[in-house]
Design a protein around this motif. Structure first.
Motif, PDB file in Angstrom:
ATOM      1  N   LYS A  16       0.837  -1.195  -0.065  1.00 56.40           N
ATOM      2  CA  LYS A  16       0.031  -0.031   0.021  1.00 56.40           C
ATOM      3  C   LYS A  16       0.836   1.284  -0.083  1.00 56.40           C
ATOM      4  O   LYS A  16       0.712   2.209  -0.798  1.00 56.40           O
ATOM      5  CB  LYS A  16      -0.737   0.150   1.250  1.00 56.40           C
ATOM      6  N   THR A  17       1.920   1.242   1.041  1.00 54.37           N
ATOM      7  CA  THR A  17       2.891   2.573   0.888  1.00 54.37           C
ATOM      8  C   THR A  17       3.520   2.826  -0.307  1.00 54.37           C
ATOM      9  O   THR A  17       3.595   3.753  -0.766  1.00 54.37           O
ATOM     10  CB  THR A  17       3.518   2.385   2.305  1.00 54.37           C
ATOM     11  N   THR A  18       3.994   1.674  -0.646  1.00 56.66           N
ATOM     12  CA  THR A  18       4.731   1.820  -1.938  1.00 56.66           C
ATOM     13  C   THR A  18       4.238   2.220  -3.085  1.00 56.66           C
ATOM     14  O   THR A  18       4.547   3.093  -3.726  1.00 56.66           O
ATOM     15  CB  THR A  18       5.300   0.322  -2.343  1.00 56.66           C
ATOM     16  N   PHE A  39      -2.131   7.633   6.960  1.00 54.67           N
ATOM     17  CA  PHE A  39      -3.133   7.335   7.987  1.00 54.67           C
ATOM     18  C   PHE A  39      -2.705   6.333   8.816  1.00 54.67           C
ATOM     19  O   PHE A  39      -3.365   6.059   9.801  1.00 54.67           O
ATOM     20  CB  PHE A  39      -4.606   6.769   7.413  1.00 54.67           C
ATOM     21  N   ASP A  40      -1.366   5.957   8.599  1.00 58.03           N
ATOM     22  CA  ASP A  40      -0.909   4.911   9.801  1.00 58.03           C
ATOM     23  C   ASP A  40      -0.295   5.649  10.958  1.00 58.03           C
ATOM     24  O   ASP A  40       0.897   5.553  11.101  1.00 58.03           O
ATOM     25  CB  ASP A  40       0.131   3.849   9.021  1.00 58.03           C
ATOM     26  N   VAL A  41      -1.267   6.128  11.716  1.00 57.16           N
ATOM     27  CA  VAL A  41      -0.947   6.668  13.049  1.00 57.16           C
ATOM     28  C   VAL A  41      -0.311   5.687  13.893  1.00 57.16           C
ATOM     29  O   VAL A  41      -0.698   4.762  14.389  1.00 57.16           O
ATOM     30  CB  VAL A  41      -2.093   7.441  13.798  1.00 57.16           C
ATOM     31  N   CYS A 118      -4.697   8.763   0.121  1.00 58.44           N
ATOM     32  CA  CYS A 118      -4.766   8.137   1.556  1.00 58.44           C
ATOM     33  C   CYS A 118      -4.313   6.840   1.590  1.00 58.44           C
ATOM     34  O   CYS A 118      -4.702   5.917   0.961  1.00 58.44           O
ATOM     35  CB  CYS A 118      -6.175   8.226   2.281  1.00 58.44           C
ATOM     36  N   ASP A 119      -3.136   6.583   2.170  1.00 56.44           N
ATOM     37  CA  ASP A 119      -2.264   5.374   2.670  1.00 56.44           C
ATOM     38  C   ASP A 119      -3.114   4.881   3.834  1.00 56.44           C
ATOM     39  O   ASP A 119      -2.639   5.402   4.914  1.00 56.44           O
ATOM     40  CB  ASP A 119      -0.781   5.803   2.633  1.00 56.44           C
ATOM     41  N   SER A 120      -3.698   3.728   3.587  1.00 60.18           N
ATOM     42  CA  SER A 120      -4.678   3.054   4.760  1.00 60.18           C
ATOM     43  C   SER A 120      -3.510   2.092   5.623  1.00 60.18           C
ATOM     44  O   SER A 120      -2.686   1.644   5.062  1.00 60.18           O
ATOM     45  CB  SER A 120      -5.816   2.408   4.339  1.00 60.18           C
TER      46      SER A 120
HETATM   47 MG   LIG Z   1       2.054   0.841   4.937  1.00 58.22          MG
END
Ligand SMILES: [Mg+2]
Ligand SMILES: Nc1ncnc2c1ncn2[C@@H]1O[C@H](COP(=O)(O)OP(=O)(O)OP(=O)(O)O)[C@@H](O)[C@H]1O
Lengths: 271, 90
Positions: A16-18, A39-41, A118-120
């Motif tokens: 996802k982040t990539t 969004f990865d708090v 938005c990166d979940s």
């Molecule tokens: Mg990620």
């Protein structure tokens, strides 16, 4: 008014982040104004993948709690003038993300950017449902393996029930991004086939990203793969996916099926 | 991967190592929000707020964390009537 995309998956570590970084950069490289939102708090990583980890001043939680203005928290990419990052908080926990706060931030971003991506976080908890809440478009990132496909199916269910679009009775636009596709394993018949995944999940295909060392190299140096090596196989696949997001119809090629090693090698030389 | 590629590209692992060293040094130091650059940032902004109303478009803060040294830049546009406005608001 810009479009809001959520990059989601259910399962962790699928890309996802990539993909957020690569698609965000690819769209910005095409001239669009783009913001990628982490969004990865508590477990932020998008700053690292974008190479902005040393420059974080404020984060999403600071903005939501009123400690900083949105414009102060946005970090402009050093390489691409139209690419911005809104980092997640590393020190707070997810409870600091309130639905009202998130709505305000997304509404403001939508007004100022062509694309809000938005990166979940992984999972199906608060962080993931808040990341998808205001999306117009969902990119479901899936690896061709059973548990990933199962989790994607679960996420598709949430996209069709827990989002603002769904609650209004509208249809969420969903796309499948198949990542970490390994041509060698596909050749041996040890990996789920693209057609099988498509049939099971029955959402349209945005692209197939091959498993590649170039992705690792990109994250080492802190650049989206479309910037660090724009001729590499994963970069080309992400560029195509970005063009499809822009409404272009281009056929999807399955990695390894058209051009082999020599094709790739000579293709490079000729360029 | 092709051997030609191997020679044509510098390895990326040293860059990864260096970036992580810087990042983790700062993250470890900042457990509990006490990282010096962020403390300075907040105190400087508080001092500015004492003298004028802070308009976020007029205050630009950038930070760059390094291993030996970090930089903090606070750019403030101070309008001619900043003090008067602040008094009125108070
Ligand atoms: Mg990620
Ligand atoms: N196409 C690819 N080829 C090779 N490695 C990849 C590819 N895509 C992702 N990876 C690697 O897989 C790991 C996980 O990727 P990433 O962080 O993007 O996943 P994620 O879905 O955001 O994870 P999380 O759920 O933890 O947030 C990383 O080490 C990344 O470099």
């Amino acid at each position: 008014m810009g479009k809001v995309i959520v990059v989601t998956s259910g399962k962790g570590g699928v890309g996802k982040t990539t993909s957020t970084a690569a698609l965000g950069a690819a769209l910005a490289q095409g001239g669009a104004k783009v913001v990628v939102v982490d969004f990865d708090v508590g477990l932020r990583n998008l700053d690292l993948v974008m190479g902005a980890e040393r420059r974080v001043v404020y984060d999403l939680v600071n903005v939501i709690q009123g400690d900083a203005k949105l414009t102060q928290a946005l970090i402009r990419d050093k390489r691409l003038q139209t690419l911005y990052l809104l980092p997640a908080s590393q020190t707070r926990d997810k409870d600091n993300l309130t639905p009202e706060g998130v709505e305000k931030v997304i509404t403001a971003l939508r007004k100022n950017f062509d694309w809000v991506i938005c990166d979940s976080p992984a999972g199906i908890e608060r962080g993931a449902t808040l990341a998808m809440r205001h999306a117009d478009i969902a990119i479901v990132v899936t690896n061709p393996e059973v548990s990933s496909v199962r989790d994607s199916d679960r996420i598709i269910g949430l996209l069709d029930s827990k989002t603002v679009k769904a609650e209004r009775g509208e249809q969420m636009e969903k796309h499948l991004l198949l990542t970490r596709y390994d041509p060698a394993r596909a050749e041996r018949g040890d990996m789920l086939k693209v057609d099988d995944v498509l049939e099971i999940l029955s959402i349209p295909l945005l692209g197939i990203i091959p498993e590649s060392m170039d992705v690792l190299r990109a994250s080492n140096v802190g650049a989206p793969v479309t910037l660090s090596d724009d001729r590499s196989a994963p970069a080309l696949a992400y560029f195509d996916a970005a063009r499809r997001l822009n409404g272009e119809t281009i056929p999807v090629t399955v990695p390894g099926e058209k051009r082999g090693f020599f094709g790739k090698f000579f293709g490079r030389k000729a360029a | 991967m092709s051997i030609f590629r191997f020679f044509s590209k510098p390895t990326s692992a040293p860059a990864a190592r260096e970036r992580l060293q810087v990042l983790l040094a700062h993250e470890r130091a900042s457990a509990g929000d006490s990282e010096l650059v962020t403390v300075l940032r907040d105190e400087i902004l508080a001092v500015i707020a004492k003298h004028m109303q802070i308009d976020s478009d007029k205050v630009n803060v950038t930070m760059e964390r390094g291993l030996q040294m970090s930089t903090l830049a606070v750019d403030v546009e101070i309008p001619f009537d900043a003090v008067k406005k602040k008094k009125k608001a108070a």
